[in-house]
Scaffold this active site. Sequence first.
Site, mmCIF file in Angstrom:
data_model
loop_
_atom_site.group_PDB
_atom_site.id
_atom_site.type_symbol
_atom_site.label_atom_id
_atom_site.label_comp_id
_atom_site.label_asym_id
_atom_site.label_seq_id
_atom_site.Cartn_x
_atom_site.Cartn_y
_atom_site.Cartn_z
ATOM 1 N N SER A 142 0.872 -1.177 0.000
ATOM 2 C CA SER A 142 0.000 0.000 0.000
ATOM 3 C C SER A 142 0.910 1.229 0.000
ATOM 4 O O SER A 142 2.103 1.121 0.330
ATOM 5 C CB SER A 142 -0.833 -0.011 1.295
ATOM 6 O OG SER A 142 -1.427 1.244 1.543
ATOM 7 N N TYR A 155 -1.833 -1.249 10.395
ATOM 8 C CA TYR A 155 -1.807 -1.361 8.931
ATOM 9 C C TYR A 155 -0.469 -0.859 8.389
ATOM 10 O O TYR A 155 0.161 -1.512 7.552
ATOM 11 C CB TYR A 155 -2.980 -0.550 8.366
ATOM 12 C CG TYR A 155 -3.278 -0.765 6.906
ATOM 13 C CD1 TYR A 155 -4.036 -1.862 6.480
ATOM 14 C CD2 TYR A 155 -2.829 0.127 5.941
ATOM 15 C CE1 TYR A 155 -4.325 -2.054 5.135
ATOM 16 C CE2 TYR A 155 -3.116 -0.059 4.596
ATOM 17 C CZ TYR A 155 -3.869 -1.144 4.201
ATOM 18 O OH TYR A 155 -4.157 -1.330 2.863
HETATM 19 P P1 NAD Z 1 -11.426 -6.561 0.288
HETATM 20 O O1 NAD Z 1 -11.988 -6.332 1.647
HETATM 21 O O2 NAD Z 1 -12.285 -6.318 -0.895
HETATM 22 O O3 NAD Z 1 -10.855 -8.069 0.192
HETATM 23 C C1 NAD Z 1 -10.105 -8.654 1.229
HETATM 24 C C2 NAD Z 1 -9.959 -10.146 0.982
HETATM 25 O O4 NAD Z 1 -9.172 -10.701 2.062
HETATM 26 C C3 NAD Z 1 -11.291 -10.901 0.969
HETATM 27 O O5 NAD Z 1 -11.261 -11.908 -0.023
HETATM 28 C C4 NAD Z 1 -11.329 -11.554 2.357
HETATM 29 O O6 NAD Z 1 -12.104 -12.733 2.418
HETATM 30 C C5 NAD Z 1 -9.852 -11.842 2.582
HETATM 31 N N1 NAD Z 1 -9.538 -12.017 4.010
HETATM 32 C C6 NAD Z 1 -9.715 -11.107 5.015
HETATM 33 N N2 NAD Z 1 -9.385 -11.685 6.190
HETATM 34 C C7 NAD Z 1 -8.981 -12.954 5.929
HETATM 35 C C8 NAD Z 1 -8.538 -14.050 6.724
HETATM 36 N N3 NAD Z 1 -8.441 -13.964 8.059
HETATM 37 N N4 NAD Z 1 -8.240 -15.219 6.122
HETATM 38 C C9 NAD Z 1 -8.362 -15.330 4.779
HETATM 39 N N5 NAD Z 1 -8.772 -14.337 3.959
HETATM 40 C C10 NAD Z 1 -9.087 -13.170 4.543
HETATM 41 O O7 NAD Z 1 -10.104 -5.676 0.247
HETATM 42 P P2 NAD Z 1 -9.198 -5.076 -0.959
HETATM 43 O O8 NAD Z 1 -9.338 -3.599 -0.949
HETATM 44 O O9 NAD Z 1 -9.406 -5.828 -2.211
HETATM 45 O O10 NAD Z 1 -7.756 -5.369 -0.340
HETATM 46 C C11 NAD Z 1 -6.828 -6.274 -0.901
HETATM 47 C C12 NAD Z 1 -5.428 -5.841 -0.485
HETATM 48 O O11 NAD Z 1 -5.143 -4.562 -1.055
HETATM 49 C C13 NAD Z 1 -5.237 -5.682 1.019
HETATM 50 O O12 NAD Z 1 -3.985 -6.211 1.415
HETATM 51 C C14 NAD Z 1 -5.257 -4.176 1.219
HETATM 52 O O13 NAD Z 1 -4.520 -3.776 2.341
HETATM 53 C C15 NAD Z 1 -4.612 -3.710 -0.080
HETATM 54 N N6 NAD Z 1 -4.888 -2.311 -0.428
HETATM 55 C C16 NAD Z 1 -6.168 -1.872 -0.635
HETATM 56 C C17 NAD Z 1 -6.398 -0.525 -0.947
HETATM 57 C C18 NAD Z 1 -7.790 0.024 -1.180
HETATM 58 O O14 NAD Z 1 -7.915 1.268 -1.297
HETATM 59 N N7 NAD Z 1 -8.822 -0.789 -1.285
HETATM 60 C C19 NAD Z 1 -5.312 0.345 -1.061
HETATM 61 C C20 NAD Z 1 -4.031 -0.138 -0.851
HETATM 62 C C21 NAD Z 1 -3.829 -1.468 -0.544
#
Ligand code: NAD
Length: 260
Positions: A142, A155
């Site tokens: 991130s 985080y």
């Molecule tokens: P999301 O909430 O849409 O998806 C998260 C996924 O992680 C889901 O499939 C969920 O089932 C899985 N998950 C959560 N806890 C779990 C556990 N204990 N065991 C197994 N699976 C688990 O989130 P996203 O935005 O798609 O995030 C994906 C990645 O991208 C993350 O690492 C997040 O930190 C990173 N990220 C997101 C953003 C944003 O703005 N959305 C920005 C930077 C980085």
Amino acid sequence: MLKGKVALITGSTSGIGLATAHVLAEHGVNIVLHGLLDDEAGRQLAEQFNQQYQINTLFNNADIRQPSAIANLIEQTQQTLGDIDILVNNAGIQHTERVEHFPPNKWDDIIAINLSSAFHLIQQTLPMMSKNNWGRIINIASVHGLVASKNKAAYCAAKHGLIGLTKVVALENAELGITANSICPGWVDTPLINHQIKEIAEQKQLTIEQAKYDLITAKQPLPEMMDPRQIGEFIVFLCSDAARSITGASLPMDGAWTAQ
Ligand code: NAD
């Protein structure tokens, strides 16, 4: 180019992971769909992928806070689809609160899911990649792996740690045809950030759309959220031969957030 390879994408039942699964499947990659869905919903998702892309898939809902569940996930993948060629450590959660009020159990969960799971998965996947002299490890970090924001202690700690882990893995495996990189997104339109948007809407008496704009533009010069598919397309490039020299990098996709 990637047809027939096997990709394990953690957290691929939602958001960035799911979009990446679709993009890789379009390139003929066999996919492990992983995330916290119940068995029936997961089976249906896997079936949809099989029909839409004519690939092999596996669904697994291991809770990756548990190292033993990770070991089962790896074992099931190898038995069903074969060696893992592409590992995308993507699963992640968020919790926002000042350090002095931050619940210790939330800290533990964020470190376990956003950081330690990547260590366990990389450790168990590397022998397959080094045996085959080819591998791509992509860690979804991130901007918060590069800079901090208030209320995101766990985080930021996890994402900074993930970038450090990525660099070590890149150094240790540079001669083995294996690359390891971190992608550092700014705002991406996924369920992960809904809670932060709702909080701003309530605090500032804004509509959800206004709160979304407020959240994005507070730090990110490009005033729009990324479509999660953009990350999937970038991962396809990182898996290509053209990207074989890109390793150990922390790659921002952040609308100039960290250029400031
Ligand atoms: P999301 O909430 O849409 O998806 C998260 C996924 O992680 C889901 O499939 C969920 O089932 C899985 N998950 C959560 N806890 C779990 C556990 N204990 N065991 C197994 N699976 C688990 O989130 P996203 O935005 O798609 O995030 C994906 C990645 O991208 C993350 O690492 C997040 O930190 C990173 N990220 C997101 C953003 C944003 O703005 N959305 C920005 C930077 C980085």
